[in-house]
Every structure is written in C-alpha cells, then in structure tokens.
Design an enzyme around this catalytic site. Structure first.
Site, PDB file in Angstrom:
ATOM      1  N   HIS A 170      17.295   9.849  20.851  1.00  0.00           N
ATOM      2  CA  HIS A 170      17.017   8.465  21.225  1.00  0.00           C
ATOM      3  C   HIS A 170      17.273   8.190  22.704  1.00  0.00           C
ATOM      4  O   HIS A 170      16.866   7.154  23.223  1.00  0.00           O
ATOM      5  CB  HIS A 170      17.816   7.489  20.355  1.00  0.00           C
ATOM      6  CG  HIS A 170      19.283   7.449  20.643  1.00  0.00           C
ATOM      7  ND1 HIS A 170      20.154   8.417  20.189  1.00  0.00           N
ATOM      8  CD2 HIS A 170      20.032   6.562  21.349  1.00  0.00           C
ATOM      9  CE1 HIS A 170      21.377   8.120  20.586  1.00  0.00           C
ATOM     10  NE2 HIS A 170      21.340   7.021  21.298  1.00  0.00           N
ATOM     11  N   LYS A 196      12.954   2.774  19.248  1.00  0.00           N
ATOM     12  CA  LYS A 196      13.535   1.845  20.213  1.00  0.00           C
ATOM     13  C   LYS A 196      13.970   2.526  21.506  1.00  0.00           C
ATOM     14  O   LYS A 196      14.595   1.893  22.368  1.00  0.00           O
ATOM     15  CB  LYS A 196      14.722   1.097  19.599  1.00  0.00           C
ATOM     16  CG  LYS A 196      15.912   1.944  19.193  1.00  0.00           C
ATOM     17  CD  LYS A 196      17.042   1.059  18.638  1.00  0.00           C
ATOM     18  CE  LYS A 196      18.251   1.895  18.231  1.00  0.00           C
ATOM     19  NZ  LYS A 196      17.962   2.736  17.049  1.00  0.00           N
ATOM     20  N   TYR A 236      22.078   2.759  12.955  1.00  0.00           N
ATOM     21  CA  TYR A 236      23.293   3.508  12.650  1.00  0.00           C
ATOM     22  C   TYR A 236      23.786   3.197  11.239  1.00  0.00           C
ATOM     23  O   TYR A 236      23.890   2.038  10.850  1.00  0.00           O
ATOM     24  CB  TYR A 236      24.385   3.185  13.666  1.00  0.00           C
ATOM     25  CG  TYR A 236      25.697   3.893  13.404  1.00  0.00           C
ATOM     26  CD1 TYR A 236      25.823   5.255  13.645  1.00  0.00           C
ATOM     27  CD2 TYR A 236      26.794   3.207  12.896  1.00  0.00           C
ATOM     28  CE1 TYR A 236      27.011   5.927  13.404  1.00  0.00           C
ATOM     29  CE2 TYR A 236      27.996   3.863  12.651  1.00  0.00           C
ATOM     30  CZ  TYR A 236      28.098   5.220  12.915  1.00  0.00           C
ATOM     31  OH  TYR A 236      29.276   5.881  12.658  1.00  0.00           O
ATOM     32  N   GLU A 274      28.577  20.674   4.300  1.00  0.00           N
ATOM     33  CA  GLU A 274      29.730  20.017   3.697  1.00  0.00           C
ATOM     34  C   GLU A 274      29.311  19.368   2.379  1.00  0.00           C
ATOM     35  O   GLU A 274      28.311  18.664   2.312  1.00  0.00           O
ATOM     36  CB  GLU A 274      30.263  18.949   4.657  1.00  0.00           C
ATOM     37  CG  GLU A 274      31.456  18.180   4.141  1.00  0.00           C
ATOM     38  CD  GLU A 274      31.882  17.067   5.081  1.00  0.00           C
ATOM     39  OE1 GLU A 274      32.802  16.311   4.716  1.00  0.00           O
ATOM     40  OE2 GLU A 274      31.286  16.947   6.175  1.00  0.00           O
ATOM     41  N   GLU A 332      25.455  10.781   4.837  1.00  0.00           N
ATOM     42  CA  GLU A 332      26.741  11.427   4.613  1.00  0.00           C
ATOM     43  C   GLU A 332      27.039  11.653   3.127  1.00  0.00           C
ATOM     44  O   GLU A 332      28.174  11.944   2.768  1.00  0.00           O
ATOM     45  CB  GLU A 332      27.854  10.629   5.285  1.00  0.00           C
ATOM     46  CG  GLU A 332      27.720  10.637   6.808  1.00  0.00           C
ATOM     47  CD  GLU A 332      28.905  10.017   7.521  1.00  0.00           C
ATOM     48  OE1 GLU A 332      29.829   9.530   6.833  1.00  0.00           O
ATOM     49  OE2 GLU A 332      28.911  10.029   8.766  1.00  0.00           O
ATOM     50  N   ARG A 387      33.236   7.135  18.829  1.00  0.00           N
ATOM     51  CA  ARG A 387      33.286   6.891  17.374  1.00  0.00           C
ATOM     52  C   ARG A 387      34.168   7.935  16.679  1.00  0.00           C
ATOM     53  O   ARG A 387      33.798   8.494  15.647  1.00  0.00           O
ATOM     54  CB  ARG A 387      31.885   6.896  16.770  1.00  0.00           C
ATOM     55  CG  ARG A 387      30.988   5.762  17.227  1.00  0.00           C
ATOM     56  CD  ARG A 387      29.801   5.603  16.267  1.00  0.00           C
ATOM     57  NE  ARG A 387      28.860   4.594  16.727  1.00  0.00           N
ATOM     58  CZ  ARG A 387      27.723   4.862  17.371  1.00  0.00           C
ATOM     59  NH1 ARG A 387      27.407   6.122  17.627  1.00  0.00           N
ATOM     60  NH2 ARG A 387      26.923   3.906  17.743  1.00  0.00           N
ATOM     61  N   LYS A 421      30.064  16.833  19.701  1.00  0.00           N
ATOM     62  CA  LYS A 421      29.036  16.337  20.580  1.00  0.00           C
ATOM     63  C   LYS A 421      29.213  16.918  21.968  1.00  0.00           C
ATOM     64  O   LYS A 421      30.334  17.219  22.385  1.00  0.00           O
ATOM     65  CB  LYS A 421      29.098  14.809  20.688  1.00  0.00           C
ATOM     66  CG  LYS A 421      28.869  14.041  19.433  1.00  0.00           C
ATOM     67  CD  LYS A 421      28.934  12.542  19.737  1.00  0.00           C
ATOM     68  CE  LYS A 421      28.504  11.750  18.493  1.00  0.00           C
ATOM     69  NZ  LYS A 421      28.458  10.314  18.749  1.00  0.00           N
TER      70      LYS A 421
END
Length: 427
Positions: free
Chosen positions: A130, A157, A187, A243, A319, A378, A401
């Site tokens: 994004h 966006k 999100y 996971e 998740e 986060r 990240k």
C-alpha cells in the site's frame, strides 16, 4: 545438472548480459555448459562500488554482531543527510522502467535460474502493498527468479505515484503481474483476506507448474536464498507450514460477534451463528506457506467456501482463517485437529516476527526472543542492524517488519548476504 543446449543457454544469458561481453560457443551440441563460469563475474553481486549510501557500512562486522560497528551504524542511520540520501522517489521507478532491459541490468535482477533444482520447483507469491515502493522493489528483487510467478495487490487507497510506480515495475517482468481485482484494505477487516484470495485465484489460473504458495506484504524480506527456500519446501514433503493453535479465550470475541466497516473503521454488531460444520476456529497468522492443493481447496472446496462466507463479518479473519483451514480433514497438507499437531509461529517456517510482549533478555523464562534492536509499530519489531546476527540463525523463510526509512542498512546487509550466498552456492 542435466546437459543443456549451448545455443539455448547463450540466448538466455544474452538477455541479461547484453553488451557486457560476447559469449562464444565453439563446442558441439552435446557439451555440458556450466553457468558458474559466467557467474564468477562480480556484476551480479552487491559490492562496495555500487554507489549506494549504505555501502559505507561493514556488513560482515554487522552480521557478526560487532558492538562498535553496530553503534557506528546506528548513529549513521539517524543522521539527516544519510536518511535523505537513501530515499528513492516513486518517480525514479516510473522513469527507470521506460528501458526495462537497463532497469533489470542496473538493479541486478537474476533473469535466469541459478540451478536446475530451482527451475524444476517454481513458486507462487502474493505480495500486498500500500506504500513505500522502495521497500517493495527491494523485496521483489531479493525473491525474483524467472521460473517463479508473482501477483501484486496494490491497495485501492494507495497514492497515485505508488500505483504508477508498481505498475511500471511489474510491466518489466513477464511473470510479475498486478492482481485482476483490487480492493480497499481495511486493517483487521475482511478486505485484507480478500486481497490474498484474489491473488490466489489469479496465480492458480495463471500457471499449473508452481508447487507452493507464499504470501507476503511490502515490509517482509527473505532470510533464505531461493535455493534454500526450495529445499525447505521439499523437506515439507507436501505439508504446509503456518501458525495454527488453540484459540485463546480473550480472542474469541473476534468471531462470536459480527463486525462491519463503517467509514473506514470496524464496528461491532449482533452475535454470530456458530462456525459451519462445527469447525473449531484456530488461532494463527496472516502469512502462510502452503502447497497448490491447499489453494485449490480454498478456491473450490464447499466446506472452505462456506467458512469463507461465514468469516466475512468477523474481526481480523486473516489471523484465524488460514489456521482453521489447515486443520480441516482432507485439505492437502493439513494437520490433524489434535492439540499435539498445534504449531506456533516460532515453529512454523512462514514468518519470523518479534512481538513486543515476547521479547526479553537471554536466559529469561518468559522471553521467546531477544529484545528488538529497531523500533516497534503496533507491538511488532521493525528490525534494526542489531537484529541481523540473531535473525540469520533462525529457520524461518521470511521476516517482518523491515522499513527502508527506519533502518536501510538492515535491508542492505541482508540482501547483500543473500545474493553472495546464492552465488557462492553455485561453486
């Protein structure tokens, strides 16, 4: 490696080498030509003469955890002049890709398979982006191989320059394409899953040859070479890796109540019906490593399609959805429902992530991994150069990240390490 036609190999190499040298093939048609000879030329490596600002850093000392070098590097990365020098505007990619041949050459893309083993085991990638084109392009270059196939989803966006730059980059590669249906990602809402689903469908329909699917985002980066990834996937023997654990009580609200997107935000609503077919909802992550049969089940199995429809008004379905499908009987590569088959993110090979609340000092009973050497977004560690030594000892294929604007040296040293390793493995 099986014998190849010298003429065919010459044509393949000429696409990459261009005018760098002329390849003369004087032998007969049955010669066993070894591309390792060509690869001894250092033009494919990331070297100190590349002109990149990060090249002043000593990557070898950084990977060895030398404290003085790490401290000097951290001080360098926070200076205003250095931070400005490493930024590449979106317009660069739009202009540079006007000449695709020169773009791939100057950016040192690998445009031919480095081994027969890799060529015989193509992979499919979904990448959701994004922002931060520079991050994306470095990721694409690090994982690019001509036998693989790549679907890119750019958020609806995203800024116009981001969309244009990524469109320009993908136009230079026949095996990299933009997703056929873009969505506006919110999100923790369903569109994040839909973005991957759209790429899954495009990849499944585009080629029947790829063996495994891996989904990424723009802030991921590989910890293994393509050859190492292929060998790790072969070792799975058709299994999947992600996971998939019992759902904690404090997360069950995510699917017991319905949620909807209102003005770009998630709002909760009425209580939901139980999951279809009495499926136990598992806890997992958004990123997976799965075989082609798993993707076929996601796209065609009526049980999975019913589960997908049921999940569309839940909170953060990315998740739990993939983790739940991984425990559905009959899904290729799935595991039994028994708790003994639960797999944590630490044991899965899909993604290495440092969560703030699991960090700690070595020897701590509560710590899962050492403290983050970068910063947190986060509650997730954005890796710094101090994380590299530990990171390279892990079994995961990718890590999250990374941020080119936070610590460009971490990415630079990692991609340099991977390229040199990929070339060294050929000798």
């Amino acid at each position: 490696m099986r014998p190849r036609s010298p003429l065919l190999l010459a044509l393949k190499l000429s696409v990459v080498l261009g005018s760098l040298w002329t390849l003369f093939l004087l032998s007969g048609p049955t010669i066993d030509f070894n591309p390792t000879y060509i690869l001894r030329y250092r033009w494919l490596e990331y070297t100190g003469d590349d002109g990149s600002p990060e090249s002043v850093c000593n990557c070898t000392a950084i990977q060895q955890g030398d404290e003085e070098t790490l401290e000097q590097t951290k001080l360098l990365t926070i200076t205003k002049d250095f931070r400005k020098s490493i930024q590449i505007p979106d317009e660069y990619y739009i202009n540079a890709t006007q000449d695709c041949r020169n773009f791939k050459l100057s950016r040192k893309y690998l445009t031919f398979p480095l081994s027969q083993e890799e060529e015989d085991f193509p992979l499919a990638y979904s990448i959701v982006v994004h922002q931060k084109v520079q991050n994306f392009e470095r990721l694409l270059r690090a994982i690019y191989a001509p036998q693989n196939i790549y679907c890119i989803h750019v958020d609806n966006k995203s800024e116009g320059s981001v969309i244009s730059a990524i469109e320009a980059i993908t136009s230079c590669f026949p095996n990299v394409f933009l997703v056929s249906k873009r969505v506006t990602v919110v999100y923790a809402a369903w569109p994040r899953v839909q973005a991957d689903l759209n790429c899954m469908a495009d990849l499944y329909n585009a080629s029947t040859k790829w063996k495994y699917f891996i989904n990424l985002c723009g802030q991921d980066f590989p910890l293994k070479t393509n050859l190492e990834i292929v060998r790790a996937l072969r070792y799975l023997r058709g299994g999947n890796s992600m996971e998939s654990e019992r759902m904690p009580e404090n997360k069950k609200y995510r699917f017991t109540n319905s949620f909807e997107v209102v003005n770009g935000n998630l709002e909760t609503g009425k209580q939901k019906t139980p999951p279809p077919f009495n499926l136990p909802i598992m806890s997992g992550g958004a990123y997976i490593v799965v075989n082609r049969g798993y993707i076929r089940s996601v796209l065609e199995d009526h049980r999975i399609l019913t589960l997908i429809e049921w999940s569309k008004d839940t909170y953060s379905p990315d998740e739990f959805l993939w983790a739940t499908i991984q425990r559905v009987p009959g899904v290729p590569g799935s595991n039994w429902l028994n708790a003994k088959y639960d797999m944590s993110d630490v044991n899965a090979i899909a993604r290495l992530v440092k969560w703030h609340w699991h960090e700690g000092s070595r020897g701590s009973l509560e710590a899962v991994y050492p403290k983050c050497e970068g910063n947190h977004v986060r509650a997730i560690c954005v890796y710094g150069v101090g994380d590299l030594q530990w990171m390279l000892t892990q079994h995961h294929l990718f890590a999250n990240k990374f941020d080119i604007y936070t610590d460009p040296v971490a990415i630079y040293c990692l991609e340099k390490y991977l390229r040199q390793k990929a070339l060294a493995d050929l000798h």
